[in-house]
Structure formats: C-alpha cells, structure tokens
Design an enzyme around this catalytic site. Structure first.
Site, PDB file in Angstrom:
ATOM      1  CG  ASN A 156      -0.335  -0.160   2.458  1.00  0.00           C
ATOM      2  OD1 ASN A 156       0.964   0.008   2.790  1.00  0.00           O
ATOM      3  ND2 ASN A 156      -1.191  -0.717   3.456  1.00  0.00           N
ATOM      4  NE  ARG A 294       2.455   2.298  12.222  1.00  0.00           N
ATOM      5  CZ  ARG A 294       1.968   2.129  10.923  1.00  0.00           C
ATOM      6  NH1 ARG A 294       1.482   2.857  10.140  1.00  0.00           N
ATOM      7  NH2 ARG A 294       1.983   0.948  10.559  1.00  0.00           N
ATOM      8  CD  GLN A 323      -3.641   4.226  14.198  1.00  0.00           C
ATOM      9  OE1 GLN A 323      -3.026   4.888  13.913  1.00  0.00           O
ATOM     10  NE2 GLN A 323      -3.915   2.834  13.494  1.00  0.00           N
ATOM     11  CG  HIS A 342      -4.207   3.831  10.240  1.00  0.00           C
ATOM     12  ND1 HIS A 342      -3.340   2.887  10.758  1.00  0.00           N
ATOM     13  CD2 HIS A 342      -3.593   4.197   8.999  1.00  0.00           C
ATOM     14  CE1 HIS A 342      -2.104   2.802  10.192  1.00  0.00           C
ATOM     15  NE2 HIS A 342      -2.278   3.620   9.255  1.00  0.00           N
TER      16      HIS A 342
END
Lengths: 388, 383
Positions: A156, A294, A323, A342
């Site tokens: 990705n 991050r 998260q 996210h």
C-alpha cells in the site's frame, strides 16, 4: 460502484504473480524457521465492517471477509479465527494467544503484540502484518524468541503516497474551513482565502525517503515545488535527478527551510517521540505537517500546543497513538487539523494487495519456503535495517 | 506565515513588460483624462489585516489604489453588488472601467450595460467572464478582458485535490474524527487509490492540460475531450487519449473533471440525460462553473448514488444562498469559490489588472490571450 471492476483486475494480477512464484526452492533449514508440518491455528485481528461488509465484494480487509482466505485455509485443514476484539485481558484475542501458531495483524486496527503476550504464546511461530509497519509488535521481544515477523512490503505504498499528497493540498489550499462553511450555510471567501496558497513554488521536505517517500516525490514533481529529502541513505544520482529532490544530510538544517514537512519514517526506537517540542520549534512558523507514518513519532501534546499557538498552521494525517484513537484524543479537537482515522493504506485496492500478499506468505510458510526478502521485519533473530 | 515570502516572489514575477503601442488602438481603449474605475471584490473584514499579500479583498482593492489615485483617477471599491439599491448601481451611470471577480461576481447584465453610458472596459480579476452578458458587451462595443493564466495552476491543483478527496473518501473520515468516532470500515468500504482509474477531462484548455500534467505520475488512464485536439507531442507527453465524442467518453470514466468555460453551449450541459451517460458511481469534480450542471439533476443523482461523489467550488448563483441544495446533498465535497483566489492567484491577477489598466491608459493593446471581447468579436471559446 464504478471502481469495483478496476479493483477486481488488481486481484487477478496478484493471483497470477503469486502462483508463478511458487517455484522458489525450499531448503531443509527453512522448515524450522517457518513451519512444523500439520494443521495450524491461525488468528487474524482486523477491523469490523458490520453493515458495510456486504456493500462491496472486494472489501476483503474486514473481520467478516477475513482477507478472503477462510475457505483456502480451512480446505487445507487449518483453523482460522478472526476477531476485532484485541484489547484487555478478557478480549477474544487473549483466549487464543496460548495455542496460536500464526497471528495476522493489521495497522488499521492494530493488535499490540507485547513482550508479555509473546511470552504466553507458546506455539507462536509467525507474525504477519496485513499492510506495512510492524511497530505494534515488540520487535525486540520477537527477535529474542526467534519468531519471524513479516509484512506485505509495497502493498500500500502508492496508497499512502497518494493520500499524503491529498493532505498536503488540503492543508496548503485551506480546504476544510471552506467545507465547514458550505455545510453550515455560510459563504465567506475571505475567511478561507486569506491563508490559502498554491502548492507551486513551496518548499516541501520529506523526512524519510524510502518506498513511500519516493513515490510521494514522484507525484509532487509536476507541481514545481522545491523538493528536499532527508534519509539515512542517499538516493542514487539517477533517482535524485528523476525526482528533482535535493538531499539534506542534516535533518535539523532541513526543517527550517520547509513550508511543508511530510513524515515518512517507520516507528522505531529512534523515531518514537522524535517530533517533540524542540524539534517542532526548529520548523518555520506556520509550517504544515503531514504524518501518515505513525502517530507516536510525534509528541502528542507538543503537536496540540503548536497547532494552538499557530506555530503549526496545519496538521494532517491518518495515524494516532493509540489506535483506535479514544473519543477524547486531543488531536480531534485542536485547531487546523485535517485528520481521519487510519485509512490511507486500507483502500479497497490496497486491501486486495495485502490480502493476496498474506495468502502468498502463508502458502510459503506451509511449504517451508522463504518469503520475498523485503518482506522480513524479523528473521532468524535479526531486525530489518530500518528498525535498528 | 511560512508561505508569505514564497508568494511575494509571485508579485515580482508577474510584473510584465508592455509591448509597443499602436496609434489605432487608442480609440479602442480610452479617451484621455481622469477615469472612474469601480472594482467589485469580496470583503475581508477581520481577515484583511491577517496577511499583507491579501490583495484580492475590498479592503486591499488589488493593491492599486495609491497607483490609480496618484495618476488622478477615481477608484471606488465595494462588495455590494446585488439589487437596484446596491452600491454598484450608484456608479453604473458614470464609470469608465468596471473590474469584477468570479469569486464574488458582479452580474453585468444587458440592462446594466445599457445604463453604463461611460463604460469602456470590463476587466475580470481572475479567469472566466461569464458573469458578463458578453453578447450585450459585443453589441455595445465594449472591451472585455481577463487575466488569462493568472490562476490556471491554482485551479488545476485544486481539482487534483478534489479528485483525491472523493476517490479516497476523505470527508467521512474527517467527520468521524471531529465527532469523536472511529470506524475504519465506514470509510474504507468505498475508498480507492487513484492509480489505475480512468479520469476524463471535459475540456483540455489551459487548466485541463495543467491537470493532466499533475495527474501523470498517478498512472491513471487519462482521457480528454475538447473541440480542438492537443498537438501530438504534447498529447504524448501528457499520456492522455483524445475522445472526439463526449458521449462516448463519459461512460468510460471513473472520474470526470469539468474544464470548460460557461457559454451558451455549455450552460446546463450536464443535465439528467448527460449524467445518466456516466457510470453508476462516477465521481465528478467541477471547478469550472456551477451553471454547467443542472442543479436539481445533480442533487437527484447524488441522492440516488448514480453520482457517488461531487466536489467543486463553483455554484449558481454566487454567493450561494443558505438553502442551496448542493450544501445538503449526500457525498459532496464542496467549498465556496476559492480555488482561483489563493494568495498566489490574487497576487498574479492583481498584477495583471494593473498591467491592463496601465495599457488602457496608454492606449496600448493587452496580451492577445487576455481578450474575451474585442472590437465586437467574442473570443473563440465563447462562440
């Protein structure tokens, strides 16, 4: 939806290439590394889709679709448990820690694989990240235990680079106040235009120029900006000239030059909390920051303070610590942000790629074969270079 | 702010040298003497002082007040443009030059043109002069000009931003954050990479081409429709394929970007029938002009999901009223009209207006591409 057919062709492409790699020779030595033979217990932790699960046949990244590999795994005699319940001593994940062989996690709903959990996971052999970035795992502990940790490198990278460019434009062009006006029934061009700029001619620095950083630089090229990059390693002269980016050996010298800073480093011991009050102060007043890397690379409160003072004129990104971000995470409510949950690396296109990558790695694991070299984060007690 | 210094370079760069004047063009532009110049811009109020480069507002008046007044001209600037009792109306009968801007457009109707007995020149601070009745301007032998190129990059960047916002499904994610929520699936079930998608631009003039250039590294399938084909070298550089027949191009597109001026031909072009030719789930970006779309047809298509996302900064009329339906339809990413009035854009079009006023006072021609109406002839894109 218009996009569904395009995404499906991505899947076919990946299946073809995975099949053609099946001939990589296995060696006796790697069997120990990867799998003892027999039926395995594989646990996957993903995010739940609920009512969205049936909206898109390619939505493979959710609990309900389980990367699309349930049938394949079960037909081979393996056990596959999938859950989104990952936090706390009584969660679903905890019930399976002790006997699972393989744990598949994903950055978009990360199961925190602590030293303590690793200790209790007596059968654990392999940790796979469905996506990129394995910082939610205590990598040191994994290395000490002789575990293999791998992710679907490249799955990705384009997704995240596109998303970063989108956020740069959202911040520099001051999109969100305009959107707010529209849905609030207002019209006040000046309240947006007084600090809306073209990207053209601005100085952009990427902190980190690995895969994602380079893809971002490529996409930035036609915007005619002044492109800077900082990394432990310099790019080849060829690539540097292609991207038109200038190497900045000293991060602290690069930062004050930038109108826009994009974070493109992994979260490691070295980068955790790197952008604290002192580092932020080195940036220009009015800097725009994009962080899809991050959340924990930033000092949470330092970002809030800088956004509130205006030293940071805009902060956009899709990563948080922790998260899921709690309801009261301060980044939700600080001024001038362009945050989302996210999502950048879990577009439908990316899900298809990382699901196919996980399947391919499981296949190699069952056969005792090596993974593509760039997928390893921990192998034979050694950490991948970017985490050292 | 970090950007202010960068934008200031734009001012210096935009100061353009004037070519030699021709005697016969004096008639065209101006009788000598002091002129009454009226400018209609948007008001900045408390934002006026926040940025020294914020020249596009009423308060800063393009930064040319001192220059104009030092030459003995009268310069009136207002944002009050609507209705028979507005400030603009008071000056219609005797103004020589009217400067307007698309971001807060003064609608220069046939009736206003009739009553503007001294009017010689209509200048658009920006690009797009459809808020002027161009036919009436032609008949009245007025000159209409705009600052061609002044914010083409601005608009192209903004279009790419909106393409990404729609295809990646950004807005629902943002709304979750500010509402204290976290639900990745509710975004990702219909979030896609731009890579590999088919993007069609309806119109490939200046802005369309700049957009195609910026799209190139995204590795999409790029299509364009225009009355004129791009020359083969540029076409191959851009990697875009010509589509002669618009109705054949539309069904191929995952994303459609509108890049045409508003003309008699394009007004309401995207009606119910045209929209139906688009793929189900298409994404549309329109930073061109609101009136190119049929307002209600778009609302219906967004509500049915035939249009999965619509984003742009243009409306009909502008300012958009509080109850404009596009504000409340699902799956939009709209803003007020801002893309061409970034600080960088403002500095360029302000400099361009100053340059054209200077030429007007001297009886010199403008850069040819700036003319929209000249000597009774409409620029080709409006015919």
């Amino acid at each position: 939806m218009a996009m569904k057919r395009v995404a499906a062709s991505v899947l076919r492409g990946l299946q073809n290439s995975a099949a053609s790699r099946g001939l990589a020779g296995s060696s006796l030595m790697t069997r120990k590394l990867h799998a003892s033979s027999g039926s395995k217990k594989i646990v996957g932790v993903f995010y739940k889709a609920n009512e969205y699960a049936s909206e898109n046949p390619n939505f493979v990244g959710c609990v309900e679709r389980a990367l699309g590999i349930r049938e394949w795994l079960e037909s081979q005699g393996h056990k596959y448990i999938v859950t989104d319940d990952k936090d706390g001593p009584d969660c679903e994940l905890e019930k399976h820690i002790e006997d699972l062989h393989v744990l598949i996690t994903t950055p978009f709903h990360p199961a925190y694989v602590t030293e303590e959990r690793i200790k209790r996971a007596k059968n654990l052999e392999l940790l796979l990240t469905a996506g990129i970035g394995s910082d939610h795992i205590d990598l040191k502990a994994a290395a000490e235990r002789g575990l293999t940790v791998a992710e679907v490198t490249g799955s990705n990278t384009v997704s995240v680079a596109e998303d970063e460019l989108m956020r740069i434009l959202i911040l520099v062009r001051n999109f969100l106040p305009g959107y707010h006006q529209v849905i609030s029934g207002e019209w006040n061009v000046a309240a947006i235009a007084y600090r809306a700029y073209d990207l053209e001619g601005k100085t952009i620095g990427t902190v980190g120029a690995g895969r994602i950083g380079r893809l971002l630089l490529q996409r930035l090229k036609p915007f005619n900006c002044n492109l800077l990059y900082h990394d432990r390693i310099r790019m080849s002269p060829d690539l540097e000239s292609q991207t038109g980016a200038t190497f900045e050996e000293d991060l602290d010298k690069m930062l004050p030059k930038c109108d826009i800073v994009v974070i493109n480093t992994p979260l490691t011991e070295k980068t955790r909390g790197m952008f604290n009050k002192e580092k932020i102060a080195k940036m220009k007043k009015g800097v725009l920051i994009v962080n899809n890397a991050r959340g924990a690379i930033m000092d949470t409160q330092a970002v809030v303070d800088a956004c509130s003072s205006g030293h940071i004129a805009g902060y956009g990104g899709d990563v948080w610590y922790p998260q899921p971000a709690p309801k009261d995470h301060p980044w939700r409510y600080m001024p001038n942000h362009a945050m989302t949950p996210h999502i950048s690396g879990t577009t439908i296109d990316a899900q298809l790629r990382y699901a196919a990558g996980v399947k391919d790695m499981l296949d190699r694991y069952f056969k005792g074969e090596n993974f593509p070299q760039e997928y390893y984060i921990v192998k034979e007690g050694e950490l991948a270079s970017q985490y050292r | 702010m970090a950007m202010k210094r960068a934008a200031a370079c734009a001012v210096k760069a935009a100061a353009v040298a004037a070519p030699s004047s021709l005697l016969f063009s004096r008639n065209l532009h101006t009788s000598p003497g002091s002129k009454k110049i009226v400018g209609v811009f948007y008001k900045a109020n408390e934002y006026a002082e926040k940025n020294p480069n914020f020249v596009g507002s009423v308060e800063r008046a393009l930064g040319i007040r001192e220059w104009l007044e030092s030459k003995g001209h009268q310069y009136i600037v207002t944002d009050d443009k609507e209705g028979p009792d507005c400030e603009l109306e008071k000056h219609i009968p005797d103004l020589h030059v009217l400067i307007t801007t698309p971001f807060h457009p003064a609608y220069v109707t046939r009736d206003r043109i009739k009553r503007a007995k001294n009017l010689e020149l209509l200048l658009t601070a920006g690009i797009g002069s459809d808020h002027v009745d161009l036919k009436a301007a032609v008949e009245a032998k007025l000159t209409v000009a705009e600052i061609t190129g002044s914010n083409t990059v601005s608009v192209a960047e903004d279009e790419l931003m909106r393409v990404l916002i729609l295809v990646r499904n950004f807005v629902p994610g943002y709304q979750q954050v500010i509402n204290g929520e976290w639900n990745v699936s509710a975004i990702s079930y219909r979030s896609y990479d731009l890579e590999g998608k088919t993007v069609g631009t309806v119109g490939a003039g200046r802005i369309g081409r700049l957009l195609l250039q910026r799209l190139k590294p995204f590795n999409c399938n790029l299509l364009y429709h225009d009355r004129a084909r791009i020359d083969p070298e540029l076409e191959s550089q851009l990697g875009a394929t010509f589509e002669e027949d618009l109705d054949k191009m539309l069904p191929k597109c995952d994303v459609v970007v509108i890049n045409m001026p508003l003309t008699e031909k394009t007004r309401g072009l995207f009606n119910k029938e045209k929209i139906a030719k688009l793929k189900k789930g298409v994404l549309i970006v329109n930073n061109a002009r609101g009136a190119i779309m049929d307002t209600q047809a778009l609302v219906d298509a967004c509500s049915s999901g035939h249009v999965a996302g619509y984003s742009g900064d243009v409306w009909n009329p502008q300012p958009a009223p509080k109850d404009h339906p596009w504000r409340y339809m699902p799956n939009h990413a709209m803003t007020p009209h801002i893309s061409g009035t970034t600080i960088d854009g403002q500095l360029r079009y302000a400099a361009g207006v100053k340059d054209m006023l200077d030429r007007y006072f001297k009886g010199e021609d403008f850069p040819q591409q700036n003319y929209i109406v000249k000597e009774g002839v409409l620029a080709p894109q409006y015919r």
